[in-house]
Design an enzyme around this catalytic site. Sequence first.
Site, PDB file in Angstrom:
ATOM      1  N   ASN A  84       0.939  -1.403   0.358  1.00 27.85           N
ATOM      2  CA  ASN A  84      -0.426  -0.145   0.314  1.00 27.85           C
ATOM      3  C   ASN A  84       1.055   1.428  -0.126  1.00 27.85           C
ATOM      4  O   ASN A  84       2.261   1.219  -0.557  1.00 27.85           O
ATOM      5  CB  ASN A  84      -0.442  -0.075   1.032  1.00 27.85           C
ATOM      6  N   HIS A 114      23.172   0.183  12.344  1.00 30.63           N
ATOM      7  CA  HIS A 114      24.656   1.001  13.008  1.00 30.63           C
ATOM      8  C   HIS A 114      25.056   0.053  14.713  1.00 30.63           C
ATOM      9  O   HIS A 114      24.847  -0.461  14.549  1.00 30.63           O
ATOM     10  CB  HIS A 114      23.897   2.357  13.069  1.00 30.63           C
ATOM     11  N   GLY A 141      -1.065  -1.539   8.829  1.00 30.01           N
ATOM     12  CA  GLY A 141      -0.652  -0.256   8.289  1.00 30.01           C
ATOM     13  C   GLY A 141       0.796   0.298   9.472  1.00 30.01           C
ATOM     14  O   GLY A 141       0.579  -0.253  10.570  1.00 30.01           O
ATOM     15  N   THR A 164      10.130  -6.991  16.444  1.00 31.71           N
ATOM     16  CA  THR A 164      11.899  -6.472  17.466  1.00 31.71           C
ATOM     17  C   THR A 164      12.514  -8.249  17.261  1.00 31.71           C
ATOM     18  O   THR A 164      13.093  -7.781  17.262  1.00 31.71           O
ATOM     19  CB  THR A 164      11.972  -5.715  18.730  1.00 31.71           C
ATOM     20  N   LYS A 165      11.875  -9.513  17.009  1.00 31.43           N
ATOM     21  CA  LYS A 165      11.435 -10.841  17.494  1.00 31.43           C
ATOM     22  C   LYS A 165      11.186 -11.351  16.183  1.00 31.43           C
ATOM     23  O   LYS A 165      10.015 -10.894  15.574  1.00 31.43           O
ATOM     24  CB  LYS A 165      11.188 -11.069  18.150  1.00 31.43           C
TER      25      LYS A 165
END
Length: 186
Positions: A84, A114, A141, A164-165
């Site tokens: 989308n 980083h 979304g 994050t996992k």
Amino acid sequence: MKTEKEKMLSGEFYNALDRELSRERLNARLLSKELNDSREDEKEKREKIIKKLIPTSGDNLWLEPPFYCDYGTNIIIGKNVFFNFNCIVLDVAQVKIGNRTKMGPNVQIYTATHPIDYKKRAQGLEFGKSITIGEDVWIGGGVIICPGITIGDRTVIGAGSVVTKNIPSDVFAAGNPCKIIRNLKP
């Protein structure tokens, strides 16, 4: 001795200001701009641009402009995939997306990261971790997918989540950080 691009693609520290990488990013930016400036009634033009930008995409890829990526060449997309409006893919490492997967608006997929060590960051070094998204996945979304993540087949990620996992197949997961809410298998 490895080139900066070879280092980037193997997940090692690399210098993003390298001439070859800068040239490839510029090419992706120009193609993205051309795609984003195209009109709704220019379907064939869009398809040609998308094939240049993401050459390893399957049939019936639908990208609603605007769409942004770092390289495009590190994205592997299956058939019948939908993005989308306003999605971003930072593809310094491979991003693999399975067949029939859908991305809501403002989805952000980040392979780039980083170093935690400020000395290495000060040297301009960065690295990437590949992301894999399975088949028949629905990403809501505003979802952010962090480097190194795998999302299993048929999974739904709720809007606004920060993944994050790794998330397994056949679950509904949501939140910040994204967690499994329930299984989707009967």
